[in-house]
Design a protein around this motif. Structure first.
Motif, PDB file in Angstrom:
ATOM      1  N   SER A   1      33.299  47.703  39.553  1.00 27.92           N
ATOM      2  CA  SER A   1      32.060  46.929  39.423  1.00 27.92           C
ATOM      3  C   SER A   1      32.375  45.444  39.418  1.00 27.92           C
TER       4      SER A   1
ATOM      5  N   LYS B   1      30.301  41.845  39.003  1.00 28.40           N
ATOM      6  CA  LYS B   1      28.983  41.292  38.716  1.00 28.40           C
ATOM      7  C   LYS B   1      29.090  39.843  38.275  1.00 28.40           C
TER       8      LYS B   1
ATOM      9  N   SER C   1      22.326  40.433  35.869  1.00 26.20           N
ATOM     10  CA  SER C   1      22.380  41.828  36.298  1.00 26.20           C
ATOM     11  C   SER C   1      22.753  41.944  37.773  1.00 26.20           C
ATOM     12  N   VAL C   2      23.066  40.822  38.414  1.00 29.06           N
ATOM     13  CA  VAL C   2      23.440  40.813  39.828  1.00 29.06           C
ATOM     14  C   VAL C   2      24.870  41.312  39.961  1.00 29.06           C
ATOM     15  N   GLY C   3      25.064  42.350  40.773  1.00 28.25           N
ATOM     16  CA  GLY C   3      26.400  42.878  40.955  1.00 28.25           C
ATOM     17  C   GLY C   3      26.474  43.873  42.091  1.00 28.25           C
TER      18      GLY C   3
ATOM     19  N   SER D   1      29.313  47.156  43.835  1.00 32.09           N
ATOM     20  CA  SER D   1      30.453  48.045  43.630  1.00 32.09           C
ATOM     21  C   SER D   1      31.381  47.926  44.825  1.00 32.09           C
TER      22      SER D   1
ATOM     23  N   LEU E   1      29.609  39.759  47.659  1.00 32.43           N
ATOM     24  CA  LEU E   1      28.659  39.426  46.604  1.00 32.43           C
ATOM     25  C   LEU E   1      27.958  38.122  46.947  1.00 32.43           C
TER      26      LEU E   1
ATOM     27  N   ILE F   1      32.534  35.560  37.890  1.00 34.53           N
ATOM     28  CA  ILE F   1      32.381  36.993  38.140  1.00 34.53           C
ATOM     29  C   ILE F   1      33.186  37.790  37.127  1.00 34.53           C
TER      30      ILE F   1
END
Length: 79
Positions: free
Chosen positions: A41, A43, A48-50, A52, A61, A70
Motif C-alpha cells: 500500500s 498512500k 485517504s489517497v493511495g 496498491s 500515484l 508518502i
C-alpha cells in the motif's frame, strides 16, 4: 531492511519533487533481497489517497501538488 526501503522511496520522491511532477511512479521492493512486494500500500500521509503496487511491485500515484509525503506499508513488514 526498513531503512533501505525508506531511502529508496525517499530518493524516488525527492527526484519527483525536483522536477515538480504531479505524478510519481516507483517500485516497492524488499530491502533484504530486492524482490518485488506486490500489493504493498502506498498512500499520501494524512489523507485517504493511495494505491496498491501491482504484481511486480510497480505503482503510479497522483499527487495533489508539488509537495507530499508518502507512506508505504506491506503485511509482515514494520513501518
Amino acid at each position: 531492511m526498513k531503512k533501505t526501503l525508506y531511502y529508496a522511496l525517499l530518493l524516488l520522491f525527492a527526484t519527483s519533487i525536483c522536477f515538480a511532477q504531479e505524478t510519481i511512479r516507483g517500485r516497492v521492493v524488499a530491502a533484504s533481497d530486492g524482490t518485488a512486494l506486490p500489493g504493498a500500500s502506498i498512500k499520501l500521509k494524512g489523507s485517504s489517497v493511495g494505491v496498491s503496487a501491482d504484481s511486480t511491485g510497480n505503482f503510479t500515484l497522483q499527487l495533489p501538488g508539488n509537495s507530499a509525503t508518502i507512506q508505504v506499508s506491506f503485511l509482515g513488514y514494520k513501518t
